[in-house]
Design an enzyme around this catalytic site. Structure first.
Site, mmCIF file in Angstrom:
data_model
loop_
_atom_site.group_PDB
_atom_site.id
_atom_site.type_symbol
_atom_site.label_atom_id
_atom_site.label_comp_id
_atom_site.label_asym_id
_atom_site.label_seq_id
_atom_site.Cartn_x
_atom_site.Cartn_y
_atom_site.Cartn_z
ATOM 1 N N ALA A 1 0.762 -1.147 -0.181
ATOM 2 C CA ALA A 1 -0.069 0.010 0.065
ATOM 3 C C ALA A 1 0.875 1.270 0.067
ATOM 4 C CB ALA A 1 -0.934 -0.033 1.243
ATOM 5 N N TYR B 1 3.551 2.560 -1.754
ATOM 6 C CA TYR B 1 3.780 1.986 -3.288
ATOM 7 C C TYR B 1 5.389 1.659 -3.134
ATOM 8 C CZ TYR B 1 -0.823 3.352 -4.712
ATOM 9 O OH TYR B 1 -2.175 3.114 -5.125
ATOM 10 N N GLU C 1 12.417 -9.957 -9.764
ATOM 11 C CA GLU C 1 13.784 -10.625 -10.028
ATOM 12 C C GLU C 1 14.522 -10.026 -8.690
ATOM 13 O OE1 GLU C 1 11.995 -8.320 -11.743
ATOM 14 O OE2 GLU C 1 12.866 -8.125 -13.757
ATOM 15 N N CYS D 1 16.346 -3.464 -11.434
ATOM 16 C CA CYS D 1 16.745 -5.160 -11.472
ATOM 17 C C CYS D 1 17.557 -5.283 -12.603
ATOM 18 C CB CYS D 1 15.300 -5.708 -12.114
ATOM 19 S SG CYS D 1 14.107 -5.935 -10.569
HETATM 20 N N1 THU Z 1 8.036 -5.414 -11.875
HETATM 21 C C1 THU Z 1 8.783 -6.306 -11.500
HETATM 22 O O1 THU Z 1 8.621 -7.108 -10.760
HETATM 23 N N2 THU Z 1 9.996 -6.439 -12.466
HETATM 24 C C2 THU Z 1 10.391 -5.663 -13.443
HETATM 25 O O2 THU Z 1 11.544 -5.766 -13.836
HETATM 26 C C3 THU Z 1 9.667 -4.588 -13.616
HETATM 27 C C4 THU Z 1 8.393 -4.153 -12.697
HETATM 28 C C5 THU Z 1 6.844 -5.021 -10.822
HETATM 29 C C6 THU Z 1 6.991 -3.990 -10.037
HETATM 30 C C7 THU Z 1 5.452 -3.768 -9.856
HETATM 31 O O3 THU Z 1 4.906 -4.514 -8.764
HETATM 32 C C8 THU Z 1 4.755 -4.045 -11.307
HETATM 33 O O4 THU Z 1 5.885 -4.915 -12.001
HETATM 34 C C9 THU Z 1 4.584 -2.914 -11.932
HETATM 35 O O5 THU Z 1 5.441 -2.178 -12.368
#
Ligand code: THU
Length: 132
Positions: A48, A50, A57, A93
């Site tokens: 919540a 954010y 990853e 990541c």
């Molecule tokens: N997200 C990932 O888990 N990995 C990434 O490389 C890109 C974004 C997730 C973060 C968030 O929970 C959602 O995707 C939208 O951005």
């Protein structure tokens, strides 16, 4: 026994089913084969508040490290709102993967046509930051 890329993608797809992404609705799964040929998976976990959300990853890398894995041999990433869409790792990541990658590390980005793209970390994060 070697884990095939298709099986690695399947593992990421299964991990994605556990994503906690009630705020973005965008679910991601990641699956790693480490230097010992072992499998580690993770999904995104939102919050919540954010900025506290974690990427898939990061979760997979944490699982690898916790279980004694030292390096990423291959990592597959699967993401999308509902159906799978190409999901290349976010900038943070890329740096996280870089920490445990070498020139041979393969980053597999699954797309929606039952195929995938393969990248090196240098392709995704050229001129990267490192301390050594
Ligand atoms: N997200 C990932 O888990 N990995 C990434 O490389 C890109 C974004 C997730 C973060 C968030 O929970 C959602 O995707 C939208 O951005």
């Amino acid at each position: 026994m070697t884990i095939a890329n298709e099986d690695l993608i399947n593992a990421a797809t299964e991990a994605r089913e556990h994503a906690y992404c009630k705020y973005s609705g965008y679910s991601v799964g990641a699956a790693i084969v480490d230097d010992q040929g072992r499998l580690h998976v993770g999904c995104n976990v939102e919050n919540a508040a954010y900025p506290l959300g974690n990427c898939a990853e990061a979760a997979a890398i944490a699982a690898m490290v916790q279980e004694g894995g030292k390096r990423i041999a291959r990592i597959a990433i699967v993401g999308g709102y509902r159906d799978v869409a190409p999901c290349t790792p976010c900038g943070g990541c890329r740096q996280r993967i870089h920490e445990f990658a070498d020139d041979e590390t393969v980053i597999i980005v699954y797309d929606d046509s039952k195929s995938w793209q393969e990248y090196s970390i240098d392709e995704l994060l050229p001129a990267s930051f490192h301390l050594d």
